[in-house]
Design a protein around this motif. Structure first.
Motif: not given
Length: 329
Positions: A233, A236-237, A239-240, A265, A268-270, A309
């Protein structure tokens, strides 16, 4: 029957041989918290009463000069309520050794050079670069990266109770390096803590401004399976917010740990890329360096991962433009 009983009693009387530096330890007291590695935490616990020791190294900076880096190892392992915190926190992990060796040597193609449409460390002296070490312990990875980029800023992050280890390492360095570094609490999965750090550092998304760069770095933060989801998480934050992550990993129990890299990972969109894999040898200095122990030996025991990301876009949700106290190096 008497002979069999005598043989049994004889076997029972023989001392059990154990590996003192690789023996299993109880799991952390947290629901669903299991251990990806039960091997070398025992050595770190045994080293809790060791005296403090300085570890010094020299690096060539992005501006062509030479810089000294110091960290303080040893001392007591701080108690923390955060599950998984403090593992190998008073010594240099084999994960960190792999990442540092890669940065100093084999990383020539990545330091400041665009490869596969991305740059691991921006070229030059690090102007506009914000380094964020996750689970820093004594801070050796973050401080080395900050020395490599003499105009970059560094935030060493860990569980609140462990930050005293980072503070003492910052204080062990000269003013030019120490003035660019701070230590702040950032438990994995705590979006609010990450938002506060980015606001204090006056960070705006690199993809939005075109000048700022956020690079999270970490090593020795994969010991406990219970940290995998909150760590995913946090990555993810980051990279966001336009950041990337460079992670040193030592394989302890691949059957457990592979789930982080191959499932969690990506979920989590990575995007996860292996930049290097190889062998980290056993350390000669076991007072400053954690042992090399693995349950799943193979052709490699360490990897360098690059996490970005998968969408290639910054959501910008963590970049807060409201007034905050800003860090001034």
């Amino acid at each position: 029957a008497q002979a069999i009983l005598a043989q049994y009693l004889l076997l029972r009387s023989k001392p059990t041989r154990t590996r003192a530096r690789c023996r299993p330890l109880p799991q952390p007291q947290a629901a669903g918290c299991t251990m990806g590695d039960r091997l070398d935490l025992a050595a770190d616990t045994a080293a809790a009463s060791n005296p403090e020791r300085h570890l010094r190294s020299t690096v060539a900076t992005g501006s062509g000069s030479i810089a000294d880096v110091s960290v303080v190892t040893g001392g007591c392992v701080p108690a923390s309520a955060v599950p998984g915190a403090g593992v190998a926190s008073t010594r240099v992990s084999p994960d960190a050794v792999a990442l540092l060796d890669w940065l100093r040597g084999a990383a020539g193609d990545y330091l400041g050079k665009d490869t596969s449409s991305r740059v691991v460390l921006p070229a030059g002296d690090g102007e506009g670069l914000l380094l964020l070490e996750l689970g820093c312990g004594v801070g050796v990875v973050g401080l080395t990266c900050a020395a490599l980029k003499p105009r970059a800023r560094l935030v060493l992050t860990d569980a609140p109770e462990v930050l005293s280890l980072a503070d003492r390492s910052i204080a062990a360095n000269d003013h030019d390096l120490a003035a660019r570094c701070i230590a702040r609490p950032l438990p994995f999965g705590d979006e609010g803590a990450l938002r506060e750090v980015l606001a204090e550092m006056d960070y705006s998304s690199g993809r939005d401004s075109g000048s700022a760069h956020l690079l999270a770095i970490g090593a020795g933060i994969f010991y406990w399976e219970c940290v995998f989801v909150p760590l995913a998480k946090t990555l993810e934050d980051i990279c966001s917010a336009g950041g990337r992550a460079l992670l040193g990993y030592f394989r302890r129990d691949w059957k457990v740990e592979r789930r982080l890299w191959t499932k969690l990972l990506p979920q989590h969109g990575l995007n996860v890329e292996v930049l290097w894999e190889g062998i980290v040898p056993a350390p000669q200095d076991i007072e400053r360096f954690a042992p090399v122990c693995t349950r799943t030996p193979g052709e490699w025991n360490a990897r360098i991962y690059f996490v970005t990301s998968a969408s290639g876009e910054s959501k910008g949700s963590l970049v807060d433009s409201s007034p905050h106290h800003k860090f001034q190096p």
